[in-house]
Design an enzyme around this catalytic site. Structure first.
Site, PDB file in Angstrom:
ATOM      1  N   GLU A 189     -55.223  43.350 -68.577  1.00  0.00           N
ATOM      2  CA  GLU A 189     -56.268  43.427 -67.560  1.00  0.00           C
ATOM      3  C   GLU A 189     -57.516  44.078 -68.150  1.00  0.00           C
ATOM      4  O   GLU A 189     -57.438  45.170 -68.733  1.00  0.00           O
ATOM      5  CB  GLU A 189     -55.816  44.299 -66.376  1.00  0.00           C
ATOM      6  CG  GLU A 189     -54.614  43.780 -65.618  1.00  0.00           C
ATOM      7  CD  GLU A 189     -54.982  42.852 -64.467  1.00  0.00           C
ATOM      8  OE1 GLU A 189     -56.179  42.500 -64.319  1.00  0.00           O
ATOM      9  OE2 GLU A 189     -54.053  42.486 -63.716  1.00  0.00           O
TER      10      GLU A 189
ATOM     11  N   HIS B 262     -55.985  34.277 -66.331  1.00  0.00           N
ATOM     12  CA  HIS B 262     -55.140  34.152 -65.140  1.00  0.00           C
ATOM     13  C   HIS B 262     -55.501  32.891 -64.354  1.00  0.00           C
ATOM     14  O   HIS B 262     -54.636  32.190 -63.828  1.00  0.00           O
ATOM     15  CB  HIS B 262     -55.323  35.405 -64.265  1.00  0.00           C
ATOM     16  CG  HIS B 262     -54.239  35.602 -63.256  1.00  0.00           C
ATOM     17  ND1 HIS B 262     -54.293  36.600 -62.305  1.00  0.00           N
ATOM     18  CD2 HIS B 262     -53.067  34.940 -63.035  1.00  0.00           C
ATOM     19  CE1 HIS B 262     -53.203  36.529 -61.548  1.00  0.00           C
ATOM     20  NE2 HIS B 262     -52.446  35.535 -61.966  1.00  0.00           N
TER      21      HIS B 262
ATOM     22  N   ASP C 122     -59.840  35.166 -61.846  1.00  0.00           N
ATOM     23  CA  ASP C 122     -60.099  36.104 -62.938  1.00  0.00           C
ATOM     24  C   ASP C 122     -59.618  35.556 -64.293  1.00  0.00           C
ATOM     25  O   ASP C 122     -58.691  34.758 -64.305  1.00  0.00           O
ATOM     26  CB  ASP C 122     -59.440  37.468 -62.624  1.00  0.00           C
ATOM     27  CG  ASP C 122     -57.913  37.401 -62.554  1.00  0.00           C
ATOM     28  OD1 ASP C 122     -57.390  36.685 -61.678  1.00  0.00           O
ATOM     29  OD2 ASP C 122     -57.257  38.055 -63.381  1.00  0.00           O
TER      30      ASP C 122
END
Ligand SMILES: [Zn+2]
Length: 196
Positions: free
Chosen positions: A125, A164, A174
């Protein structure tokens, strides 16, 4: 400081990055038997959306996010999610899940003919938002991390590197249009080419 990021190392025995902040998440479990990480998935996250720098990502991934504190948190109440690593805006890394374990980052997802991408992927992330440029320090840290992972796990390669939104296109956007894939791929190619 991003000109010379430290070289990252993965301890293959533990699946942990050495010298990196660890906040271990309960939101993970074992990969299926005989399943190695084969796919690298890049995400973007900010909590609340568009706000950076707070403790909320740690809180979400450790199951301690105060759901009542913000309407957005209320909208995801009960969500049990994690990623292997988060890269903050300043390029700092935090690891939440050992790479040998299955983090809960992709949800319902498909890569080629294979579904349930959490089984065989590593989730990274970036603290960010779809329309906000990611930082120089984040690209530098991401390249170092990807190179370390590709070096540590023969089952990984730069060919199997997606966002993603690529594996859950109906649900997820995202890391978003702000993420510069050509830049990442060029920097990663240069980094891998420079490796002995
Ligand atoms: Zn995501």
């Amino acid at each position: 400081m991003s000109d010379h990021p430290p070289v990252l190392r993965v301890d293959a025995a533990t699946g942990l990055l050495s010298g990196v902040r660890q906040v271990l998440s309960p939101h993970c479990d074992a990969r299926p038997p005989q399943t190695s990480p084969e796919l690298l998935v890049v995400h973007g996250i900010s909590l609340p959306p568009g706000e950076f720098g707070g403790p909320e990502i740690d809180q979400l991934f450790t199951g301690t996010l105060p759901w009542e504190a913000h309407p957005y948190f209320k909208s995801i109440e009960g969500l049990r999610a994690s990623a292997h690593v988060v890269i903050r805006r300043d390029g700092a890394l935090t690891q939440y899940v050992p790479f040998g374990a299955r983090a809960w980052h992709a949800g319902v997802s498909q890569y080629g003919t294979r579904s349930a991408c959490n089984d065989f992927s590593i989730g990274i992330e970036l603290e960010g938002a779809d329309e906000v440029p990611y930082t120089e320090a984040q690209y530098a840290a991401l390249v170092q991390l990807l190179a370390a992972l590709i070096g540590a796990y023969p089952s990984l390669s730069s060919e199997h590197l997606v966002g993603h939104s690529d594996i859950a296109p109906a649900r997820k956007t995202d890391p978003g249009p702000a993420f510069d894939w050509p830049r990442l791929r060029a920097q990663l190619r240069a980094r891998l080419g420079a490796s002995p």
